[in-house]
Motif scaffolding. Structure first.
Motif: not given
Length: 132
Positions: A30-38, A51-55, A63-68, A100-109
């Motif tokens: 129910s709470r996950t943060c996914w991200a793209w890295f390079r 991008i994350s999902v959560g209550p 959503e978060y983006y690198t400023d540049s 790369y895509c990555a996943e932070d389980l159980r936490r929002t971004c």
């Protein structure tokens, strides 16, 4: 067991757009943060977007983006099939890298989403080459 799988990157011309997808296999928390890295040759891995999902009380969809890059990048998610997408417009040769895509389980971004140690799972990466 594969948890994340990126689509094939390939080659694009400078100025063209790039769209990558990342399929998430298995259950989604129910709470996950996914991200793209390079990561470009000889450089550190850097965050592109998350991008994350959560209550709602935890911020809901964030959503978060690198400023540049924030004026050229869009991250999105399809909840129907648990895919996460990255679109970058006006690609530049210096953006040639493994993505790369990555996943932070159980936490929002959070604002620390670019910290690679936070992520539990990583895809195998996909090569993107931008030619001039």
């Amino acid at each position: 067991q594969v948890r994340l799988a990126e689509s094939a990157g390939g080659s694009v011309q400078a100025g063209e757009s790039l769209r990558l997808s990342c399929v998430v296999f298995g259950s989604v928390y129910s709470r996950t943060c996914w991200a793209w890295f390079r990561q470009a040759p000889g450089k550190e891995r850097e965050g592109v977007a998350s991008i994350s999902v959560g209550p709602i009380y935890a911020g809901g969809i964030k959503e978060y983006y690198t400023d540049s890059m924030k004026d050229r990048v869009t991250i999105s998610r399809n909840s129907a099939d648990d895919s996460v997408f990255l679109e970058i417009n006006s690609m530049k040769p210096e953006e040639t890298a493994m993505y790369y895509c990555a996943e932070d389980l159980r936490r929002t971004c959070t604002t620390e989403w670019t910290e690679t140690y936070k992520y539990d799972n990583w895809g195998q990466g996909t090569q993107v080459t931008v030619s001039s």
